[in-house]
Design an enzyme around this catalytic site. Structure first.
Site, PDB file in Angstrom:
ATOM      1  N   CYS A 263       0.584  -1.158   0.538  1.00 19.59           N
ATOM      2  CA  CYS A 263      -0.224   0.283   0.227  1.00 19.59           C
ATOM      3  C   CYS A 263       1.154   1.450  -0.367  1.00 19.59           C
ATOM      4  O   CYS A 263       0.184   2.625   0.373  1.00 19.59           O
ATOM      5  CB  CYS A 263      -0.909   0.082   0.806  1.00 19.59           C
ATOM      6  SG  CYS A 263      -2.383  -1.018   1.544  1.00 19.59           S
TER       7      CYS A 263
ATOM      8  N   HIS B   4      -8.970   4.668  -2.875  1.00 16.98           N
ATOM      9  CA  HIS B   4      -7.113   3.545  -2.690  1.00 16.98           C
ATOM     10  C   HIS B   4      -6.738   2.850  -3.787  1.00 16.98           C
ATOM     11  O   HIS B   4      -7.232   1.500  -3.679  1.00 16.98           O
ATOM     12  CB  HIS B   4      -7.524   2.796  -0.806  1.00 16.98           C
ATOM     13  CG  HIS B   4      -6.111   2.237  -0.573  1.00 16.98           C
ATOM     14  ND1 HIS B   4      -5.378   2.891  -1.168  1.00 16.98           N
ATOM     15  CD2 HIS B   4      -5.920   1.319  -0.015  1.00 16.98           C
ATOM     16  CE1 HIS B   4      -4.446   2.052  -0.536  1.00 16.98           C
ATOM     17  NE2 HIS B   4      -4.499   0.761   0.394  1.00 16.98           N
TER      18      HIS B   4
END
Lengths: 387, 387
Positions: free
Chosen positions: B86, B332
């Site tokens: 991430c 995201h």
């Protein structure tokens, strides 16, 4: 810019390691490199990990470097995975070089790991095909073997290169590979073996193509001052260059990106092709090695076939090309390849390459390309090492 | 070390771009950043592209950066994809910063692109689960939602944090997101909406979790001298730090890696948590944002619940946290997130954030973590920007 020294290298045997994880492969190569560099794991300041097909041909989708480093107790430093298709390992080395050359860090580790046997062969072939521009190449049937088949035919048509000359590349590299304890295929082959092997993409046959492999390779670099305390055989990075550019444009028989990156690497090192004693080049297919002889300046454009036939690429020839066995014999665990090339050069420059040693090796060149075919752009990484 | 200036940023709207390719998403964000920086594409010297799930949730398996850059005519420079789960986008920015801060290059571009809608939802969930240590975590059922569900229960048990306080994070971020033209979810929600949403991993429910998104974000950095010719509103990188470390060890209610990286980022910038006007933090789940308040030093350990309830994380509060809407509302697209955080900070520091502007914003912090859960190690990237 500071001088950068390769102080340690290590690798696993390349091959099909069905029962070993990327953590285990990485750990083995990292320990070997740490031992070779005579350095404490805690002295490593920054890490880059080249891995191309993570999450595709192996379940582990990311943060490969941290996983492998954890196995040797390195858990806090900056670790970044880099990917540039087949040049991923080379790029990990390039980033490590940037860190030390620029003065940002004194000690960096470059790791290359690939596990390709986590899926079946068709899955690997599909994954590799997806390293082209999927939309305009792969999905139109334009794959790497497809492209380089066309390139081979073009080279044969334009320069009179023979089918046998292509085969000689694989014969030479397999011969070298028999002398390399790390290579996947340790068996000599004949021109007839190549010509009689299964057709992949006319005129390229099975033994013209590199294999599916697992493996890991590692290099540790430091600044000159730090290296003094670690090794009596410092190997210097004379230049490290990464470029992007087209393959097969404006013509099918050169890799423009290799020509340009080589020019830059030679200029930055103050060296030329005549100075290179050995080169590890990206022989994904036999035709590619011939192109690289030409594009790296070891012979004139169109004379690659003659170069191999005359034995000039042999150990003992004008420039020993792929003394390790190259991708064709040593194997091609994609993300590990670029760093395995560095390891091979280091062993020769130190005089430690045993049965395959290139005599009086002083200067070596590593060359990797990655990604796309004729419609797009790919990466090319060139590293020149010297004693 | 040279001063590094962010001279231009750009991004696409985050959301489900089913019919757009990574090339198109990248191209849009790159053009916007080039225009924002008032710079010619030919002046870009080096590029890093953060992309996490390439080849897994989208067919294009590699060399994403070259593909996107080709669309704007940039075809020769060094381009490297970086991955740190991430934190991939943050790491692309960090590498660009290294290049300029070290003096290796004067102009660098950091690109983040992710296309998560190329496969079905179960495929994305599986891909994300494979960013843990697959062997000892994912395959034992220990996933990110699983881990952070346990963390949330631990925080509630140890510090009396309430279920409602967790929900307040999502309510705040969705409110901020309604004011952000780039956000995926532009709809306010209530505490009841969160508490009534589908259970994912007790106590975390659907509206406690970030979404599946496509998108791209880009930042261009230069040295101070080059920036003078490009912008009247230079935004300086006060520090850029990448670290690895454990999540949830030695205790479940802190991210040790965030604490350590934050300490380094504050020390290197000469700033402290009291100086931060706004922060974009990694709110993959609501509990995470509470941990980050504490681990970044905005409040004491255990007081995250109180911090959100008192409105101290609001725009207008002590530190505006995720004025963009964060991962929970802005979305995201994994590899793009870290650079979208940088873009948000830049807009606030310039005074260009319109309806969601943090008044008198002088100093901003971006924070991303990536990969693994309690058994392993992951990455943490922290960037502090200032006027």
């Amino acid at each position: 810019m500071r001088d950068v020294v390769v102080v340690g290298v290590g690798m696993t045997e390349f091959g099909k390691h069905y029962n070993r994880t990327i953590k285990e492969l990485g750990e083995e190569a990292i320990w070997k490199a740490l031992k070779d560099a005579n350095i404490d794991p805690m002295d490593i300041q920054v890490a880059y990990c080249g891995s191309t097909l993570s999450g595709i041909t192996d379940r582990q989708a990311g943060v490969i470097g941290q996983l492998a480093l954890k196995e040797v107790g390195i858990t806090k430093i900056p670790v970044t995975r880099v990917e540039n298709a087949c040049a991923s390992g080379s790029c990990a080395f390039h980033e490590a070089w940037i860190c030390v050359a620029s003065g940002m860090y004194d000690v960096a580790i470059a790791i290359g790991i690939e596990k390709m046997t986590g899926v079946d062969t068709s899955g690997v072939v599909k994954a590799l095909a997806d390293l082209t521009d999927v939309e305009i190449e792969c999905d139109q049937g334009y794959t790497f073997p497809g492209h380089f088949g066309i390139v081979a035919r073009s080279h044969m048509h334009k320069f009179g290169t023979t089918r046998e000359q292509l085969a000689m590349v694989s014969v030479k590299n397999h011969k070298n590979g028999t002398r390399n304890p790390y290579s996947q295929f340790k068996k000599e082959i004949s021109i007839e073996d190549v010509l009689n092997s299964y057709m992949i993409s006319d005129p390229l046959r099975l033994l013209d193509c590199c294999s599916i492999s697992d493996g890991a390779a590692v290099a540790i670099v430091t600044d000159k001052q730090t290296a003094k305390n670690l090794t009596d055989k410092p190997i210097y990075v004379a230049s490290s260059v990464l470029a992007s550019g087209s393959y097969g444009r404006p013509n099918l028989v050169s890799l423009e990106v290799t020509e340009r990156a080589a020019k830059e690497a030679y200029e930055k090192s103050g060296l030329g092709p005549q100075d290179i004693d050995l080169a590890e080049v990206h022989d994904a297919f036999t035709i590619n090695e011939l192109l690289h002889y030409e594009d790296l300046g070891f012979c004139k454009k169109g004379e690659g076939g003659k170069f191999i036939e005359e034995g000039q690429a042999d150990i003992g020839g004008k420039v020993a090309i792929n003394p390790s066995g190259g991708l064709l014999s040593k194997g091609h665990p994609v993300g590990a390849t670029g760093i395995a090339q560095i390891a091979e050069l280091v062993w020769h420059l130190r005089g430690d390459a045993e049965e395959r040693q290139v005599a009086n090796a002083e200067i070596g060149l590593a060359h990797c390309v990655g990604g796309f075919t004729c419609g797009g752009v790919g990466a090319c990484c060139i590293t020149i090492l010297k004693n």
